[in-house]
Structures are given as C-alpha cells and as structure tokens.
Design an enzyme around this catalytic site. Structure first.
Site, PDB file in Angstrom:
ATOM      1  N   HIS A  29       0.863  -1.185   0.000  1.00 43.60           N
ATOM      2  CA  HIS A  29       0.000   0.000   0.000  1.00 43.60           C
ATOM      3  C   HIS A  29       0.900   1.236   0.000  1.00 43.60           C
ATOM      4  O   HIS A  29       2.009   1.198   0.544  1.00 43.60           O
ATOM      5  CB  HIS A  29      -0.829  -0.052   1.297  1.00 43.60           C
ATOM      6  N   ASP A  55       3.287  -4.586   7.730  1.00 44.50           N
ATOM      7  CA  ASP A  55       2.017  -3.878   7.660  1.00 44.50           C
ATOM      8  C   ASP A  55       0.894  -4.906   7.781  1.00 44.50           C
ATOM      9  O   ASP A  55       0.647  -5.688   6.857  1.00 44.50           O
ATOM     10  CB  ASP A  55       1.946  -3.126   6.321  1.00 44.50           C
ATOM     11  N   GLN A  88      -4.388  -5.374   6.701  1.00 44.24           N
ATOM     12  CA  GLN A  88      -5.389  -6.275   6.121  1.00 44.24           C
ATOM     13  C   GLN A  88      -5.365  -7.660   6.758  1.00 44.24           C
ATOM     14  O   GLN A  88      -6.133  -8.532   6.364  1.00 44.24           O
ATOM     15  CB  GLN A  88      -5.168  -6.413   4.608  1.00 44.24           C
ATOM     16  N   LYS A 142     -10.291  -1.231  10.407  1.00 42.84           N
ATOM     17  CA  LYS A 142     -10.395  -2.404   9.532  1.00 42.84           C
ATOM     18  C   LYS A 142     -10.641  -3.673  10.348  1.00 42.84           C
ATOM     19  O   LYS A 142     -10.657  -4.776   9.809  1.00 42.84           O
ATOM     20  CB  LYS A 142      -9.120  -2.546   8.701  1.00 42.84           C
ATOM     21  N   CYS A 201      -4.612   2.331  -3.815  1.00 42.98           N
ATOM     22  CA  CYS A 201      -3.391   2.844  -3.164  1.00 42.98           C
ATOM     23  C   CYS A 201      -2.225   1.881  -3.371  1.00 42.98           C
ATOM     24  O   CYS A 201      -1.418   1.670  -2.460  1.00 42.98           O
ATOM     25  CB  CYS A 201      -3.602   3.094  -1.681  1.00 42.98           C
TER      26      CYS A 201
HETATM   27  N1  PMP Z   1      -1.727  -0.637   4.546  1.00 45.68           N
HETATM   28  C1  PMP Z   1      -2.676  -1.439   4.046  1.00 45.68           C
HETATM   29  C2  PMP Z   1      -2.311  -2.824   3.587  1.00 45.68           C
HETATM   30  C3  PMP Z   1      -3.984  -0.972   3.964  1.00 45.68           C
HETATM   31  O1  PMP Z   1      -4.944  -1.758   3.476  1.00 45.68           O
HETATM   32  C4  PMP Z   1      -4.290   0.337   4.404  1.00 45.68           C
HETATM   33  C5  PMP Z   1      -5.694   0.909   4.303  1.00 45.68           C
HETATM   34  N2  PMP Z   1      -6.283   0.745   3.035  1.00 45.68           N
HETATM   35  C6  PMP Z   1      -3.263   1.113   4.926  1.00 45.68           C
HETATM   36  C7  PMP Z   1      -2.004   0.592   4.986  1.00 45.68           C
HETATM   37  C8  PMP Z   1      -3.512   2.496   5.428  1.00 45.68           C
HETATM   38  O2  PMP Z   1      -4.337   2.443   6.539  1.00 45.68           O
HETATM   39  P1  PMP Z   1      -4.995   3.765   7.133  1.00 45.68           P
HETATM   40  O3  PMP Z   1      -5.639   4.457   5.977  1.00 45.68           O
HETATM   41  O4  PMP Z   1      -5.988   3.256   8.123  1.00 45.68           O
HETATM   42  O5  PMP Z   1      -3.907   4.561   7.751  1.00 45.68           O
END
Ligand code: PMP
Length: 406
Positions: A123, A200, A203, A226, A364
């Site tokens: 991401h 990270d 997910q 999430k 993203c």
């Molecule tokens: N890393 C991953 C794998 C994600 O799915 C997300 C959220 N889509 C993020 C980072 C960023 O998370 P947040 O927007 O809650 O800061």
C-alpha cells in the site's frame, strides 16, 4: 467452544440492515473499512455520556475512569497480538501514522549507503514514508519482486538480502489483491541478514490470529477501523529495544519528563510516542472491537471467510469475461477483478445502483497496478458479517452489468 451462529453475528451490525434504493445493502468493501458492531458504537457513546475526560492528567474521578479504560485497552491490544510488554503498544491514528512514525523516528539510524527493501505490492502508506526517509538520508529503496501468485518471491528476496539491507518493509496481506505473505519466514530471513523489519498488518488483523513474537518482526502496524473498530485509532507495535530508539515524530504535552527553556527531557515508553491528547473515544471503541473479535469462534470464522472467498472466486470465474488478479486459495479477505475491457469505475457505479458496495480504483497500490499493466480494478472484500447471499446478490448484479455493458 463458542457456537457459530452467523445470523446472530451479522445482526450485531446495524448498518447492514438497510436498503439502498430498492436493494438490500450488500457490503463488500471491508478491506477499505469494516462495519462496526453495536457494542463498539455503544462503548463510544458510553464514554461520551458518562466518562468523558482527558487521560493521564487530572486528579478527578472521571479522568481516573477514562485513564483506566484507556490503559486497559493497551493491555487488551498487548494480549491480542501477544506482545511481550504493554509499553510496546503505541496508540496512533492509524497504519499510515504508525509507519510514518517509524520512518521518521529511525532517520538517525539510516545513512546514505543504506538499502531499504519494500514489498512491490505494498500500500502507498508502506511505500511513500520510506521514499521520504530515503530523500532525507540518501538511502536507496529497492522493490522486492513478486512471484506468479503475486506474493513476495522468496528467491528474489534472498538475493536482495545479500546486499545487507538496513530495513525491510513487508505487507502481511495486500489490500489490493488479498495476497498473503509468509511474513514469519521472510522476517527470519531478513533478520539473519541483519535487517530491521516492519510488517504492515492492516489487512491481516481482522482475519488472522496475530502473534508478533512468533512473527518476530521489529514493528507491526494496523488500523482499528479495519477490525470492526472506529476510525482515528491505530497501533504501532515495536520490539521494546527498537521502539525505544525511535525519535518522536510528535513532541509536546504528555510525552515529556521535564521541560525548561534550557532543555527538555522525554518521558519513557509508551508516553514518549503519544504526544498530545489521544483519540480516547476511538481507543475505547477499539477495546470493544477486540472484545467482539474475541467473542467469536475463531476457527469457524476463518473457515466461513475462506469458503466465502473461494465461492466468490469460483462464481466470478464461472461468470466469464472476468479477469481475476492473483486469485488463489491462499488469499484472504479480497478478490480483485476486471470485467472484459470495461472501466472499473463504470462497473462500480452500475454495481452501486444495485446496492453493491465494492471498491474500484488503484487501491493505493499504483506500483502493483503498473506491474499488472492495468490502471485499476474492482475489489470485493469480505468481513465476518458477509454471507453466501451477499455473494449471490453481487454475482446477480454483475450479470446485469455484463448484459448492460457487453
Ligand atoms: N496498509 C494497508 C495494507 C492498507 O490496506 C491500508 C488501508 N487501506 C493502509 C495501509 C492504510 O491504513 P490507514 O488508511 O488506516 O492509515
């Protein structure tokens, strides 16, 4: 064991009981953010109705109550991910902030000839902060290649480790495709090459039992929203020795020991990394979300989610004119696809008109889209509340979209 009564679990989510135009809401966008059970909503309401006060400050009872609750959630998170100490749990505003705090805080440990390895399917939140770190320090970022499954290629990773990288940033589960990486093995390899590791888990946290000591990474990050919790709160877990070396990205109240105009000394963990008034109500909501997850029969939930995902992949394949990206039995939570040569946004809009909520775009993960040679795709993602009926409603809607567009 706790009985698995799916209807009773789903009934705890008030948002899901609504109609959109003529259709029941079919929520397949949990990877973007999950819906919240009533218990999470109630916990936040209760805090504002009865306990609202700032934490760690005042001598009065409300503040004592708020502080106790806030610190109890830290203990809950500690147990939830099996960290060794509560001081290793930092409340942040989300995964993005957690990764930025590491990338900023570690700057002084990085020099111009250092190499940072970053998962190609990461991401943007796990790419851009490292790029900024590289800009500040002169370090070099190298993307870690993927194999045919679109998970990290272990052979290519081992090759890159011969360069003795300073830091390795991995995704546990990718948000765009739901690909699962064997992070424990990757971390072990990275560690033997002497690298600092960040995983990270944004997910992964809602779908897997996470044990940070078993994964053995230096940092593990995720967001509350999430995992059936509220927005505005996330976690930065760090192995104490690594976490304690981070230079605080935010400074100010709460994080100090002494302040004078001749100089300031910082407090100790975890306060040192929690400057200012935290998102108290969100932290309390996160505590309720953890209690919710802990109330579920884990093995059955895992089985339910995996069989739904398999059914989703299989139904999409049977539909025809669908390209699936990186779909395999090991994936978790999400499936990414395109319909023939149709634009993903058009598909998304036509699905929305039938009550289906999916995400369409680059998710993203623009470097991954570039690798796949696409501008974007649609992603259907699932949570504990989804049922086979949701998948059937989604596929029926997609049949209509196909008839309209093709
Ligand atoms: N890393 C991953 C794998 C994600 O799915 C997300 C959220 N889509 C993020 C980072 C960023 O998370 P947040 O927007 O809650 O800061």
């Amino acid at each position: 064991t706790i009985a698995f009564e799916h209807d009773a679990i789903r009934a705890q989510f008030p948002t899901l009981a609504q109609q959109l135009d003529e259709s029941p809401l079919c929520y397949l966008d949990t990877a973007a953010t999950s819906q919240k059970p009533q218990s999470v909503i109630d916990a936040i309401n209760h805090y504002y109705q009865f306990d609202n006060a700032n934490v760690h400050r005042a001598a009065h009872q409300l503040s004592a109550r708020a502080t106790k609750h806030y610190e109890t959630v830290r203990e809950q998170v500690k147990s939830f991910i099996n960290s060794a100490k509560a001081e290793e749990i930092i409340f942040t505003h989300g995964t993005t902030e957690s990764i930025n705090m590491v990338a900023y805080g570690i700057s002084q440990q990085i020099s111009a000839n250092d190499i940072i390895l970053v998962d190609s399917a990461a991401h943007h939140a796990n790419i851009v902060p490292w790029q900024e770190l590289a800009k500040r320090t002169g370090a070099t970022i190298k993307p870690i290649p993927l194999n045919d499954n679109l998970s990290i290629d272990h052979c290519a990773f081992e090759q890159l480790l011969t360069l003795s990288p300073k830091l390795v940033a991995l995704s546990h589960v990718t948000n765009a495709l739901g690909t699962v990486n064997d992070v424990a093995t990757l971390v072990q390899k990275a560690k033997s090459a002497g690298a600092i590791t960040l995983v990270d888990g944004a997910q992964a946290i809602a779908h897997f039992d996470i044990d940070v000591q078993q994964i053995d990474c230096d940092f593990y990050v995720f967001s509350g929203h999430k995992m059936y919790g509220p927005t505005g709160v996330g976690i930065l877990y760090g192995r104490f020795a690594q976490l304690d070396q981070l230079v605080p990205m935010l400074t100010g109240g709460e994080m100090i020991k002494t302040v004078s105009f001749t100089g300031t000394t910082f407090g100790s963990l975890p306060n040192k990394l929690e400057a200012g008034t935290p998102a108290i109500s969100a932290v309390i909501g996160l505590g309720a979300a953890i209690s919710f997850i802990n109330s579920l029969p884990k093995a059955q939930v895992r089985q339910h989610e995996q069989s739904l995902l398999e059914y989703l992949q299989q139904q999409l394949t049977q539909l025809g004119d669908i390209t699936l990206y990186g779909a395999n039995a090991n994936n978790t939570g999400a499936v990414a696809f395109n319909l023939a040569n149709e634009h993903h946004q058009d598909v998304g809009i036509l699905l929305d008109q039938q009550g289906i909520a999916v995400r369409c775009g680059h998710h993203c993960a623009m470097p991954l889209m570039e690798l796949l040679a696409i501008k974007g795709c649609c992603r259907a993602s699932i949570g504990v509340y989804n049922s086979k009926q949701d998948i059937d409603q989604f596929i029926a809607a997609l049949v209509n979209v196909k008839a309209l567009l093709l």
